[in-house]
Write a protein that holds these residues in place. Structure first.
Motif, PDB file in Angstrom:
ATOM      1  N   TYR A  36      -0.514  -3.193  17.921  1.00 29.57           N
ATOM      2  CA  TYR A  36      -0.417  -4.226  17.463  1.00 29.57           C
ATOM      3  C   TYR A  36       0.449  -3.431  16.107  1.00 29.57           C
ATOM      4  N   GLY A  37       1.717  -3.755  15.559  1.00 28.55           N
ATOM      5  CA  GLY A  37       2.083  -3.192  14.290  1.00 28.55           C
ATOM      6  C   GLY A  37       2.033  -3.737  13.299  1.00 28.55           C
ATOM      7  N   TYR A  38       1.997  -2.991  12.058  1.00 29.09           N
ATOM      8  CA  TYR A  38       1.323  -2.970  10.823  1.00 29.09           C
ATOM      9  C   TYR A  38       1.929  -2.204   9.934  1.00 29.09           C
ATOM     10  N   ILE A  39       2.071  -2.680   8.541  1.00 29.61           N
ATOM     11  CA  ILE A  39       3.364  -2.026   8.068  1.00 29.61           C
ATOM     12  C   ILE A  39       2.495  -1.640   6.271  1.00 29.61           C
ATOM     13  N   GLY A  40       0.942  -2.004   6.142  1.00 25.95           N
ATOM     14  CA  GLY A  40       0.650  -2.089   4.823  1.00 25.95           C
ATOM     15  C   GLY A  40       0.936  -3.215   3.623  1.00 25.95           C
TER      16      GLY A  40
ATOM     17  N   LEU B  33       0.781  -1.047   0.459  1.00 24.59           N
ATOM     18  CA  LEU B  33      -0.029  -0.571  -0.344  1.00 24.59           C
ATOM     19  C   LEU B  33       0.779   1.017  -0.535  1.00 24.59           C
ATOM     20  N   THR B  34       0.597   2.028  -0.499  1.00 21.99           N
ATOM     21  CA  THR B  34       1.143   3.519  -1.033  1.00 21.99           C
ATOM     22  C   THR B  34       0.791   3.949   0.536  1.00 21.99           C
ATOM     23  N   ASN B  35       2.414   4.955   0.894  1.00 25.14           N
ATOM     24  CA  ASN B  35       2.218   5.621   1.865  1.00 25.14           C
ATOM     25  C   ASN B  35       2.827   5.267   3.258  1.00 25.14           C
TER      26      ASN B  35
ATOM     27  N   SER C 139     -12.065   2.402   4.855  1.00 25.79           N
ATOM     28  CA  SER C 139     -12.583   2.766   3.492  1.00 25.79           C
ATOM     29  C   SER C 139     -11.038   3.344   2.668  1.00 25.79           C
ATOM     30  N   GLY C 140     -10.342   3.786   3.536  1.00 24.50           N
ATOM     31  CA  GLY C 140      -9.571   4.414   3.112  1.00 24.50           C
ATOM     32  C   GLY C 140      -8.419   3.099   2.773  1.00 24.50           C
ATOM     33  N   GLN C 141      -7.874   2.827   3.738  1.00 22.61           N
ATOM     34  CA  GLN C 141      -7.630   1.142   3.639  1.00 22.61           C
ATOM     35  C   GLN C 141      -7.856   0.074   2.676  1.00 22.61           C
ATOM     36  N   ALA C 142      -9.391   0.607   2.433  1.00 17.71           N
ATOM     37  CA  ALA C 142      -9.910  -0.670   1.350  1.00 17.71           C
ATOM     38  C   ALA C 142      -9.910  -0.165  -0.031  1.00 17.71           C
ATOM     39  N   ALA C 143      -9.851   1.076   0.160  1.00 18.83           N
ATOM     40  CA  ALA C 143      -9.604   1.636  -1.140  1.00 18.83           C
ATOM     41  C   ALA C 143      -8.031   1.237  -2.188  1.00 18.83           C
ATOM     42  N   ARG C 144      -7.602   1.175  -0.774  1.00 19.26           N
ATOM     43  CA  ARG C 144      -5.491   1.523  -1.715  1.00 19.26           C
ATOM     44  C   ARG C 144      -5.106  -0.036  -2.020  1.00 19.26           C
ATOM     45  N   LEU C 145      -6.149  -0.985  -1.814  1.00 21.81           N
ATOM     46  CA  LEU C 145      -6.337  -2.229  -1.911  1.00 21.81           C
ATOM     47  C   LEU C 145      -7.158  -2.816  -3.265  1.00 21.81           C
ATOM     48  N   GLY C 146      -6.723  -1.482  -3.700  1.00 24.91           N
ATOM     49  CA  GLY C 146      -8.182  -1.789  -5.128  1.00 24.91           C
ATOM     50  C   GLY C 146     -10.171  -1.815  -5.484  1.00 24.91           C
ATOM     51  N   LEU C 147     -10.381  -1.734  -6.245  1.00 26.74           N
ATOM     52  CA  LEU C 147     -11.683  -1.641  -6.523  1.00 26.74           C
ATOM     53  C   LEU C 147     -12.595  -2.562  -5.697  1.00 26.74           C
TER      54      LEU C 147
END
Length: 451
Positions: A305-309, A230-232, A367-375
């Motif tokens: 917890y740790g998350y890297i995207g 994921l970007t950013n 919703s932003g995370q879901a959008a970055r994962l694609g349609l």
């Protein structure tokens, strides 16, 4: 930030529009005079009139409403609903003049439309891209200290053990395994490849224990290969790429995706040196997981917890027939309703903390995370949230659809409606309850930002 804001606008815009359109179209169908259809509360930013109905897009984007004759002074009265409509009212077409069944149909139409939308999205995705699945039944990790009573024999499973049948039924995907654990009853028999004797467990009756067992306590075996970055997010900043296989993190050998995520979970905010196999070369990178707060009390993740995207690439889509897609859509919709009801039950019974309640900031972030994962992932989130909105709207709180439905049920029992004054007082009380919930939710959002 721009994508997050845009995705939130799309999610709320679509779901509110669909919900209110349900009320609107059924009210028109049963002959109730609709004075105003508004997306948002307060005064209008954009307004027009067609026939006897005013159409508004209002400046407070936290919901919407359909103002009907006979209810024009009820609900979130006064300025919150933009004041009285300019359209003359026909008393014969007022809400209260219609039969009980017609009024109940109008009240339930909004949540029905939200459920239908979710079913259509899930079914459409099943037809277009297939049903998502994880094509393995090999076990990676058993969280022994979390196993519910009656399932202790699962602790004998070793990494790499492959479940081939459960109660005589062949299992080919991890979803097959989860399905048997979720809907099974009594003693279940798990047959393993290369083992003569099956493992026998007692499926817990407690729904929380069953959910935990199926979703968290057993982890499937997959390589620690990156599918999407994921970007950013920390993974992108570290230089991770699609196809990278993580083989080491600090001094720990990484043999599976489960090894990787547990390492990341336990190290929020701390730099981790990772070695990745990229093609034929080993590349050394440094990644610092971002701290996230776990809101699901059943989750095996730590509270922070740790998350890297970065997403794994082990989920594939299996093409299905139209009939299979319809079945998948129905099962997903019903399953989502069950998840929401169980979450509410845990909250009401004190098994979950009010700190888990999320508000608009949480919705925007997810919703932003879901959008970055694609349609596809965004549409799945939209369907899930549509069902969530439907279930929450059915809570028996005046102001919500469930509260209005309770008024009608009381009328059916008493053989006469509650007085307009009592309905107004109860609605005002319901508004205070909803505002209190919103304050808690927004407060939780703000606290998460500073954790």
């Amino acid at each position: 930030m721009l994508l997050t804001s845009f995705s939130l606008v799309v999610v709320l815009g679509v779901l509110i529009s669909v919900h209110e359109f349900g009320h609107f179209i059924v009210a028109k169908a049963v002959g109730i005079q609709v004075l105003r259809f508004s997306l948002g509360f307060g005064r209008p930013v954009i307004a027009w009139r067609r026939g006897e109905t005013e159409y508004w897009i209002s400046w407070i984007p936290l919901g919407g409403y359909v103002k009907m004759a006979g209810l024009e002074d009820e609900g979130m009265a006064g300025e919150l609903e933009g004041g009285k409509a300019a359209v003359p009212i026909d008393p014969a077409r007022a809400f209260d003049q219609k039969p009980l069944w017609a009024r109940m149909a109008v009240i339930l139409a909004g949540v029905t439309m939200n459920v239908i939308l979710a079913f259509v999205i899930y079914t459409g995705l099943g037809i277009a891209v297939g049903n998502p699945m994880r094509p393995t039944t090999q076990v990676d990790t058993v969280l022994v200290n979390r196993l519910p009573r009656g399932t202790e024999s699962l602790a004998t499973l070793q990494r790499g053990d492959r479940i081939v049948r459960i109660d005589g039924d062949t299992v080919r995907t991890w979803e097959d395994v989860q399905s048997h654990l979720l809907i099974g009853a009594g003693v279940a028999r798990l047959e393993l490849a290369g083992r003569k004797d099956p493992i026998r467990i007692t499926i817990p009756r407690d729904e929380n224990a069953r959910l935990s067992l199926a979703l968290w306590d057993l982890e499937p075996l997959f390589p620690a290969r990156i599918g999407k970055v994921l970007t950013n997010e920390p993974a992108a900043h570290a230089g991770l790429q699609r196809g990278d296989v993580i083989v080491r993190a600090d001094n720990d050998t990484i043999r599976s995706w489960s090894d990787l995520i547990h390492k990341l979970w336990l190290n929020p905010g701390r730099s981790i040196t990772i070695r990745v196999l990229r093609g034929d070369s080993i590349v050394q990178l440094s990644v610092t997981p971002r701290a996230e707060t776990e809101s699901d009390s059943l989750s095996s993740r730590p509270k922070t917890y740790g998350y890297i995207g970065a997403e794994a690439d082990f989920v594939v889509n299996r093409r299905v027939s139209i009939g299979g897609a319809v079945r998948y859509g129905a099962l997903q919709t019903v399953g989502t309703i069950g998840i929401m009801l169980e979450s509410l039950k845990r909250l009401v019974l004190g098994r979950a903390s009010v700190r888990e309640v999320g508000g608009p900031i949480t919705i925007a972030r997810v919703s932003g995370q879901a959008a970055r994962l694609g349609l596809v992932q965004f549409l799945r989130f939209l369907a899930f949230f549509s069902v969530s909105l439907a279930v929450l709207n059915l809570l028996p709180i005046p102001v919500l659809d469930g509260g209005h439905a309770m008024f009608l049920i009381a009328e059916g029992i008493r053989r006469k409606p509650l007085s307009a004054r009592l309905r107004l007082r109860l609605t005002q009380f319901g508004m205070l309850v909803v505002l209190a919930i919103m304050v808690v939710a927004i407060g939780n959002d703000v606290l998460r930002l500073f954790r």
